[in-house]
Design a protein around this motif. Structure first.
Motif, mmCIF file in Angstrom:
data_model
loop_
_atom_site.group_PDB
_atom_site.id
_atom_site.type_symbol
_atom_site.label_atom_id
_atom_site.label_comp_id
_atom_site.label_asym_id
_atom_site.label_seq_id
_atom_site.Cartn_x
_atom_site.Cartn_y
_atom_site.Cartn_z
ATOM 1 N N ALA A 9 0.847 -1.196 0.000
ATOM 2 C CA ALA A 9 0.000 0.000 0.000
ATOM 3 C C ALA A 9 0.879 1.240 0.000
ATOM 4 C CB ALA A 9 -0.915 -0.002 1.223
ATOM 5 N N TRP A 10 0.492 2.218 -0.824
ATOM 6 C CA TRP A 10 1.162 3.513 -0.856
ATOM 7 C C TRP A 10 0.179 4.527 -0.300
ATOM 8 C CZ3 TRP A 10 1.487 -0.138 -4.672
ATOM 9 C CH2 TRP A 10 2.773 -0.630 -4.946
ATOM 10 N N VAL A 11 0.559 5.151 0.805
ATOM 11 C CA VAL A 11 -0.326 6.074 1.509
ATOM 12 C C VAL A 11 0.140 7.496 1.214
ATOM 13 C CG1 VAL A 11 -1.313 6.689 3.744
ATOM 14 C CG2 VAL A 11 -0.558 4.329 3.328
ATOM 15 N N ARG A 12 -0.779 8.316 0.691
ATOM 16 C CA ARG A 12 -0.411 9.691 0.369
ATOM 17 C C ARG A 12 -1.201 10.648 1.250
ATOM 18 N NH1 ARG A 12 -3.508 7.547 -3.379
ATOM 19 N NH2 ARG A 12 -5.356 8.680 -4.118
ATOM 20 N N GLY A 13 -0.628 11.822 1.451
ATOM 21 C CA GLY A 13 -1.201 12.836 2.320
ATOM 22 C C GLY A 13 -0.094 13.409 3.201
ATOM 23 N N ARG A 14 -0.469 13.896 4.367
ATOM 24 C CA ARG A 14 0.553 14.361 5.329
ATOM 25 C C ARG A 14 0.851 13.199 6.261
ATOM 26 N NH1 ARG A 14 1.081 16.942 10.185
ATOM 27 N NH2 ARG A 14 -1.150 17.043 10.567
ATOM 28 N N VAL A 15 1.763 12.310 5.805
ATOM 29 C CA VAL A 15 2.026 11.064 6.515
ATOM 30 C C VAL A 15 3.496 10.889 6.904
ATOM 31 C CG1 VAL A 15 0.020 9.830 5.604
ATOM 32 C CG2 VAL A 15 2.149 9.827 4.297
ATOM 33 N N GLN A 16 4.307 11.904 6.664
ATOM 34 C CA GLN A 16 5.697 11.840 7.112
ATOM 35 C C GLN A 16 5.923 12.898 8.180
ATOM 36 O OE1 GLN A 16 8.719 11.723 4.085
ATOM 37 N NE2 GLN A 16 7.712 10.078 2.967
ATOM 38 N N GLY A 17 6.734 12.540 9.190
ATOM 39 C CA GLY A 17 7.045 13.475 10.263
ATOM 40 C C GLY A 17 5.937 13.604 11.296
ATOM 41 N N VAL A 18 4.980 12.666 11.276
ATOM 42 C CA VAL A 18 3.845 12.733 12.200
ATOM 43 C C VAL A 18 3.670 11.443 13.005
ATOM 44 C CG1 VAL A 18 2.571 14.460 10.853
ATOM 45 C CG2 VAL A 18 2.229 12.010 10.377
ATOM 46 N N GLY A 19 4.642 10.520 12.920
ATOM 47 C CA GLY A 19 4.548 9.251 13.641
ATOM 48 C C GLY A 19 3.737 8.194 12.916
ATOM 49 N N PHE A 20 3.486 8.394 11.625
ATOM 50 C CA PHE A 20 2.629 7.476 10.878
ATOM 51 C C PHE A 20 3.197 6.057 10.854
ATOM 52 C CE2 PHE A 20 0.715 5.451 7.246
ATOM 53 C CZ PHE A 20 -0.599 5.858 7.328
ATOM 54 N N TRP A 63 -7.656 0.246 8.275
ATOM 55 C CA TRP A 63 -7.110 1.242 9.195
ATOM 56 C C TRP A 63 -6.351 2.320 8.425
ATOM 57 C CZ3 TRP A 63 -2.092 2.743 10.464
ATOM 58 C CH2 TRP A 63 -1.990 3.600 11.566
ATOM 59 N N LEU A 64 -5.552 1.903 7.448
ATOM 60 C CA LEU A 64 -4.797 2.880 6.656
ATOM 61 C C LEU A 64 -5.737 3.839 5.934
ATOM 62 C CD1 LEU A 64 -2.096 0.552 5.043
ATOM 63 C CD2 LEU A 64 -1.699 2.281 6.824
ATOM 64 N N ASP A 74 -4.773 11.235 2.426
ATOM 65 C CA ASP A 74 -5.577 11.701 1.302
ATOM 66 C C ASP A 74 -6.010 10.551 0.407
ATOM 67 O OD1 ASP A 74 -5.352 14.328 2.149
ATOM 68 O OD2 ASP A 74 -3.595 14.723 0.890
ATOM 69 N N GLY A 75 -5.287 9.443 0.460
ATOM 70 C CA GLY A 75 -5.649 8.289 -0.360
ATOM 71 C C GLY A 75 -4.654 7.162 -0.199
ATOM 72 N N VAL A 76 -5.095 5.971 -0.557
ATOM 73 C CA VAL A 76 -4.247 4.783 -0.477
ATOM 74 C C VAL A 76 -4.415 4.004 -1.776
ATOM 75 C CG1 VAL A 76 -3.782 2.628 0.765
ATOM 76 C CG2 VAL A 76 -4.558 4.649 2.030
#
Length: 93
Positions: A9-20, A63-64, A74-76
């Protein structure tokens, strides 16, 4: 039948630097039976590779997509495949 599968799965959005990745690993451990990794990509997405029982990988994907994740998803985009093995646990890369 709950055969083993591979989910990428490729998760896009604000997902880096936030503990994702950390929360993804914690969720995987709570689900159980999944190996693989979560990794930051240079383009700002997080890649999640998970191998394990189909039902468990579907729970992770739900969950993702819809869970209470850190940051903003924003999307997976996902691909399902045959597991290749080689992972002892689920790690952050």
């Amino acid at each position: 039948m709950n055969e083993d599968v591979r989910l990428i799965a490729w998760v896009r959005g604000r997902v880096q630097g936030v503990g994702f990745r950390w929360f993804t690993r914690a969720n995987v451990l709570a689900i159980g039976g999944i190996t693989g990794f979560a990794s930051n990509l240079e383009d700002g997405r997080v890649q999640v590779l998970a191998e394990g029982p189909r039902e468990n990988c579907h729970r992770l994907l739900e969950w993702l997509c819809n869970g209470d994740t850190p940051g903003r998803v924003d999307g997976v985009t996902e691909i399902w495949a045959t597991p290749r093995g080689g992972y002892e646990d689920f790690e952050m890369r």
